[in-house]
Enzyme design. Structure first.
Site, PDB file in Angstrom:
ATOM      1  N   ASN A 226       0.851  -1.191   0.000  1.00  0.00           N
ATOM      2  CA  ASN A 226       0.000   0.000   0.000  1.00  0.00           C
ATOM      3  C   ASN A 226       0.886   1.240   0.000  1.00  0.00           C
ATOM      4  O   ASN A 226       1.764   1.384   0.836  1.00  0.00           O
ATOM      5  CB  ASN A 226      -0.902  -0.007   1.254  1.00  0.00           C
ATOM      6  CG  ASN A 226      -2.018   1.022   1.157  1.00  0.00           C
ATOM      7  OD1 ASN A 226      -1.856   2.066   0.533  1.00  0.00           O
ATOM      8  ND2 ASN A 226      -3.131   0.726   1.770  1.00  0.00           N
ATOM      9  N   CYS A 231      -5.260   1.007  -1.246  1.00  0.00           N
ATOM     10  CA  CYS A 231      -5.865  -0.301  -1.002  1.00  0.00           C
ATOM     11  C   CYS A 231      -7.016  -0.564  -1.974  1.00  0.00           C
ATOM     12  O   CYS A 231      -7.265  -1.707  -2.346  1.00  0.00           O
ATOM     13  CB  CYS A 231      -6.333  -0.407   0.454  1.00  0.00           C
ATOM     14  SG  CYS A 231      -7.360   0.961   1.003  1.00  0.00           S
ATOM     15  N   HIS A 471     -10.937   1.554   4.452  1.00  0.00           N
ATOM     16  CA  HIS A 471      -9.967   0.569   3.970  1.00  0.00           C
ATOM     17  C   HIS A 471     -10.681  -0.457   3.094  1.00  0.00           C
ATOM     18  O   HIS A 471     -11.816  -0.851   3.382  1.00  0.00           O
ATOM     19  CB  HIS A 471      -9.304  -0.116   5.166  1.00  0.00           C
ATOM     20  CG  HIS A 471      -8.224  -1.080   4.782  1.00  0.00           C
ATOM     21  ND1 HIS A 471      -7.109  -0.702   4.057  1.00  0.00           N
ATOM     22  CD2 HIS A 471      -8.089  -2.414   5.011  1.00  0.00           C
ATOM     23  CE1 HIS A 471      -6.344  -1.755   3.864  1.00  0.00           C
ATOM     24  NE2 HIS A 471      -6.902  -2.811   4.428  1.00  0.00           N
ATOM     25  N   ASP A 488      -5.474  -8.502   1.818  1.00  0.00           N
ATOM     26  CA  ASP A 488      -5.470  -7.242   2.568  1.00  0.00           C
ATOM     27  C   ASP A 488      -4.134  -6.559   2.318  1.00  0.00           C
ATOM     28  O   ASP A 488      -3.191  -6.706   3.097  1.00  0.00           O
ATOM     29  CB  ASP A 488      -5.693  -7.541   4.054  1.00  0.00           C
ATOM     30  CG  ASP A 488      -5.816  -6.267   4.887  1.00  0.00           C
ATOM     31  OD1 ASP A 488      -5.666  -5.171   4.319  1.00  0.00           O
ATOM     32  OD2 ASP A 488      -6.042  -6.365   6.106  1.00  0.00           O
TER      33      ASP A 488
END
Length: 1120
Positions: A226, A231, A471, A488
């Site tokens: 990131n 993201c 997020h 993630d």
């Protein structure tokens, strides 16, 4: 002290509930010192348990069998039997149970609310994570169920739940008063048996960050790093990467001749290749750089849907004319039919449109079926909204859409972000919305397909947060076989089907509060058609990647490795900056040169290299023998000057650079070269003990300029009078010219030399070496500067002596004044004194502009940027030096200004309203700042603007206000609205324009349609948008001629324009001049979040870029 929202208590437990919840410091041992019974350690399914255990308490793992014995699993259940419970004095820890490769322990302790009152004693029950780690960078979000078992056959366990982000400073979480001590000991409750209690924890943890989590090992896949707020992009890139057919096509795009820094196609190939073959998280900086994004773009959350459309459009363009042309529409393009059908007459209108994604309304909808039904439901046109059916007149009709075909890969955007008219801003709906692993879309097709439209869920993009940010993560079913992974950013972990689907429905469910945060829910779904699942997810191997691409990427890796090695070894090198004597010519300030403007020759030298090796390198680079060069390192003196100093060549020749430079990383030196016209073969010898090297400047008072006159070695036994002939010769004066000599001591101090007959050795007897810092004013040293001028003075000159000149330049500053409201204004430069006060500076600028200084408002630079910041009050008491504090370093000093219509001292009683004004031909807009009475309305804006703008001769003389967003028009605010209510939630950009005469009064069959310019993609809007009048059933050429007249564009240029009606972000091009315009095609959709249709003018963007950039109006763009 951290607090829980409350304990979840099981029915039938008559136990006092205590709401306190906190972290604890462990200061005791993790085993009991007096067991009083048989205590054994054993491992059940990889999880430790203490004491004799019941089989029904055996540890449970994930429902996926192959994850049960895996320490990387996401879910685990473990127990802790605590004997001699009544005698516990301090905290006790269980052995660890591993989940997500982290050790989890149960912590139990006695707690007293008030140490003096033992009636308040309670049982403290905590879950600890990674408690023995010394790292401070790790974190792991988890939810858990904490349970105290009841030993009675008919008894129920007491349970409470927690959710927490575990990290180094809060590595345990639970309840300091889980249950009162007396209730635990009460035999009627059944929690204690043989002075033993059984505690159990069921923990569900997400993959940790900041620890050595090997995504490749645990899942076979790697994540993306990131950059700050990327993201959303990472989630989408992973989704596209696992669309294997697209990945194959991306690899086959020809990029052999592409620029490695500007090619989006090559950058995407690089990211996909690294995702496929790397063992570590992959960076995306080269990809965003290829987009043409600045740093700001990478640190801003953008809309996933818009980014997907722009990226796919870019790929589609790149694939044209190649072997993979058509891959993007083949995979993602579906078709829908928009129709209007009259109820009472045989009249209808249909239009076939393409789509790459579908926006589904979720507000008030329970599941995906209800959303699709809502999408295809019809709208009745009746009353004042009847359909104009031409010869049939106005008729009642049904308006709607029906799908003609669905693509192999279906992108569904769940409209969780919508405009809320009450708050006048975008809000996020966290309502529960169900979607399924398998769906059938046959009911929503115009005709039943030969192959059923059965789809399997492939990816779920999830957003956590609100409309202000949050997020993104993505859950992907890579092979379509129901085995899910969570991506993630840089962490990839396996997860259950329930975590990927049900946990992302959103809303609040009592059964799911343990694992799901309320603001976390699905935002975008990707389905793949079952009939093409194998094709879309076909295996992509090394053989599918062109060898040319593999070789290029391998070469890039090799070069990066070399550069990384250079960076790693950078501490072994230093930088040597070399100046030649011609760099001193023309310098008008103190010392010999300006470090900020110097044009150095830069050399990278090993710190362990010797001075002899340095000289040899310099000799080779400047093509001089070693005996014809001499280095003079610059030394910073304690009086804020920087002068050349002597280097002891004889004694220092074999010393290393690190010793000579005191281990500095940068070394500046003046390299003396033997002049070509000197007639010598060697540089003159220099005796560091008996000679001194002086540098000379001549001051010309008539032109207020300094002239550099070289340097010279003098024996310290010589006198200053010996210098006079040499200085006259270098200045071009007659030999007998009388000169006045000065010594330039420091920036604000030049001292006149009075005695020319003393030998130099008097002032050089304490000559300092290169390494010494102190400086005495009356001592000449190597590198000292002598300034001379003719002795005769002309007192009428502005700066008659060099004393006056150096005082002047010490306070002198060049300030560039830029008109704040004028884009790309070059401004003007004034030479001012830093000691000036505000009023003096304002008068000087006012005189330059021929304007009353009270009608000028000044602005500082914004935090070291080239943009205007806060305004300077007319009562400002600081000087000009303080006004320039925030100017960007190593750049011209700047102040911004704007001309006012009222005096600057009257501004306190006014409200500033910023907008733009556009002229009659829509060629150029300019910033307009109006000063209105506080408490005014929007109508006052138009009244005030009418006083300062210039109306056209043939216009209506009336103004209107509109909103501009991303170079497109939106309706302006109501004229009665209070100014204080404008842009309260979200700042907006407003534009004022004169209403053309033919648009002042509209007929019933006429409307104003917004128009905007774009190039290639409809999202690449630019220029100044405008309205055009459209009459129902008129041919398009009338509208086209109206637009041309409004924009005043020559016929030859106008022929290059293409026109399209833009609906839901997709263009429908108008190819025939006789195309009949239907004003109902521009009616707003029933879906409030869908933008109103508009007319697009496609042509090349010839508009110069504006210097004023407002991030609020920046659409997502891929520039290269």
């Amino acid at each position: 002290m951290n607090h829980s929202a409350g304990a979840d208590r099981q029915p039938g437990n008559n136990v006092n509930q205590v709401e306190e919840m906190e972290t604890q410091d462990v200061d005791t041992v993790d085993t009991l010192t007096d067991t009083g019974g048989d205590i054994t350690d054993r491992d059940v399914n990889g999880e430790m348990m203490i004491g004799p255990q019941n089989q029904d308490l055996a540890c449970e793992g994930n429902e996926d069998l192959d994850m049960i014995d895996d320490e990387a699993r996401s879910e685990a259940k473990f127990s802790f039997i605590v004997p001699n419970f009544s005698r516990i004095k301090e905290s006790v820890l269980s052995p660890p149970c591993f989940a997500r490769n982290l050790p989890w322990k149960i912590m139990v302790m006695p707690r007293n609310n008030q140490p003096q009152d033992r009636q308040q004693k309670s049982l403290g029950f905590f879950l600890q994570c990674n408690g023995e780690s010394e790292s401070t960078s790790w974190s792991c979000y988890a939810s858990a169920e904490l349970k105290l078992h009841c030993h009675k056959p008919d008894g129920e366990a007491f349970t409470r739940k927690i959710q927490h982000l575990f990290f180094s400073k809060e590595n345990d979480w639970g309840f300091s008063h889980f249950m009162s001590w007396n209730d635990v000991l009460d035999p009627e409750k059944g929690y204690l048996k043989d002075d033993t209690i059984t505690l159990e924890v069921h923990v569900m943890a997400e993959a940790p960050h900041g620890v050595s989590w090997d995504s490749k090992k645990h899942t076979g896949y790697v994540g993306l790093k990131n950059q700050g707020a990327t993201c959303y992009m990472n989630s989408l890139l992973q989704t596209l990467y696992f669309t294997n057919e697209l990945r194959k096509a991306v690899y086959k795009m020809p990029t052999e001749s592409d620029d490695s820094t500007r090619s989006v196609a090559l950058a995407l190939q690089r990211v996909f290749h690294e995702l496929q073959f790397s063992d570590k998280p992959v960076g995306t900086k080269k990809l965003t750089k290829s987009f043409g994004w600045e740093t700001l773009d990478s640190f801003m959350q953008h809309d996933v849907q818009e980014f997907l459309r722009v990226l796919l459009d870019k790929l589609e363009s790149k694939m044209k004319g190649t072997c993979v042309e058509g891959t993007v529409p083949k995979l993602f393009e579906g078709k829908m039919t928009s129709y209007i059908k009259c109820k009472n007459v045989d009249c209808s209108s249909t239009r076939l449109e393409t789509f790459y994604d579908i926006q589904l309304n979720i507000k008030g909808k329970k599941n995906i079926d209800e959303s699709f039904k809502d999408y295809v439901c019809t709208e009745t046109l009746e009353g004042d909204n009847k359909y104009d059916a031409g010869e049939h007149g106005f008729q009642e009709a049904e308006k709607g859409v029906i799908f003609a075909s669905f693509p192999p890969v279906l992108h569904l955007h769940l409209m969780r972000f919508q405009y809320d008219p009450i708050t006048d801003c975008s809000v996020k709906f966290n309502d529960r919305f169900e979607f399924y692993e398998h769906i059938n879309l046959d009911p929503y097709l115009q005709e039943k397909p030969s192959i059923p439209a059965d789809y399997t869920l492939h990816a779920v993009l999830v957003h956590s947060g609100d409309n202000h940010g949050g997020h993104y993560v993505v859950f992907i079913n890579p092979k379509g076989d129901g085995k899910w992974c969570k991506f993630d950013d840089d962490v990839v972990s396996r997860c259950t089907k329930q975590e990927a689907i049900e946990y992302n429905y959103g809303g609040q469910d009592e059964d799911m509060t343990l694992t799901v945060r309320h603001c976390t829910n699905a935002y975008m779904l990707v389905y793949i058609r079952d009939s093409q699942l194998k094709t879309v997810l076909q295996e992509c191997t090394q053989a599918d990647i062109p060898s040319e691409l593999v070789e290029r990427l391998a070469e890039e890796k090799r070069i990066e490795t070399i550069r990384r090695k250079e960076r790693t070894e950078a501490h072994l090198y230093m930088t040597v900056n070399v100046l030649l004597e011609d760099a001193f010519v023309g310098h008008q300030g103190n010392d010999l040169y300006d470090p900020e403007k110097a044009n150095y020759r830069v050399f990278r030298v090993k710190k362990q290299a010797t001075v002899q090796e340095l000289l040899q390198m310099l000799a080779e680079n400047f093509n001089y023998p070693v005996h014809q060069i001499r280095p003079w390192p610059f030394s910073a003196r304690s009086n804020h000057t920087c002068r050349p100093t002597c280097l002891d060549i004889v004694n220092d020749l074999n010393k290393t650079m690190v010793d000579i430079t005191d281990n500095t990383t940068m070394w500046n030196l003046f390299l003396e070269l033997l002049p070509a016209d000197s007639g010598l073969t060697h540089l003159p010898t220099f005796d560091k003990d008996n000679d001194v090297a002086l540098f000379f400047k001549m001051y010309d008072p008539r032109n207020k300029k300094i002239h550099y006159c070289g340097h010279h070695y003098l024996p310290i036994s010589s006198k200053l009078t010996d210098l006079i002939p040499l200085l006259n010769q270098r200045a071009g004066f007659p030999p007998d010219t009388y000169l006045t000599l000065y010594e330039e001591i420091k920036p604000d101090f030049v001292e006149k030399i009075t005695n020319y007959n003393d030998p130099l050795e008097k002032s050089c007897r304490m000559k300092l070496s290169f390494h010494t810092k102190p400086f005495v004013l009356d001592e000449l040293m190597d590198g000292d500067i002598i300034v001379f001028e003719k002795e005769e003075k002309d007192e009428d000159l502005e700066l008659p002596t060099c004393l006056d000149y150096f005082k002047y330049i010490f306070f002198k500053v060049e300030v560039q004044f830029i008109e704040k409201t004028m884009p790309n204004d070059p401004g003007f430069t004034m030479e001012l004194s830093t000691q000036m006060r505000y009023d003096q500076m304002a008068r000087a600028v006012g005189q330059k502009l021929n304007v009353d200084p009270y009608l000028i408002q000044f602005f500082r630079c914004q935090n070291y940027k080239d943009s205007p910041g806060t305004s300077l009050k007319y009562s400002y008491e600081g000087n000009l030096k303080e006004m320039l504090t925030y100017c960007k370093p190593k750049c011209p000093k700047k102040l911004f200004y704007q001309l006012l219509t009222i005096k600057v001292n009257e501004l306190d009683n006014k409200k500033q309203f910023k907008c733009t004004w556009v002229g009659p031909n829509y060629k150029e807009d300019r910033d307009l700042i109006l000063y209105l009475n506080k408490g005014g309305r929007v109508s006052d804006v138009l009244d005030e603007a009418a006083k300062v703008v210039e109306m056209s001769g043939d216009g209506s003389g009336r103004l209107r206000i509109v909103e501009v967003s991303c170079h497109k028009l939106l309706p302006g605010p109501d004229l009665t609205q209070q100014l204080d209510q404008l842009g309260v939630a979200t700042p907006k950009i407003y534009r004022i324009e004169e209403i053309p005469g033919d648009e002042l009064y509209m007929q019933e069959d006429e409307i104003l349609v917004p128009c905007a310019h774009f190039h290639k993609q409809v999202y690449s809007t630019f220029g100044i948008p405008f309205y055009v009048k459209v009459k129902n059933n008129e041919p398009f050429y009338n509208v086209r001629d109206r637009m041309q007249k409004k924009l005043d564009i020559p016929d030859k240029e106008w022929e290059k324009f293409k026109f399209a009606i833009i609906t839901n972000g997709r263009p429908t091009y108008i190819t025939e001049d006789e195309h009949i315009m239907n004003i109902y095609d521009f009616s707003p959709s029933a879906n409030a979040s869908t933008p109103k249709p508009w007319i697009g003018l496609e042509h090349i963007n010839k508009t110069p870029k504006r210097s004023r950039v407002n991030y609020l109006e920046k659409a997502i763009k891929i520039y290269n």
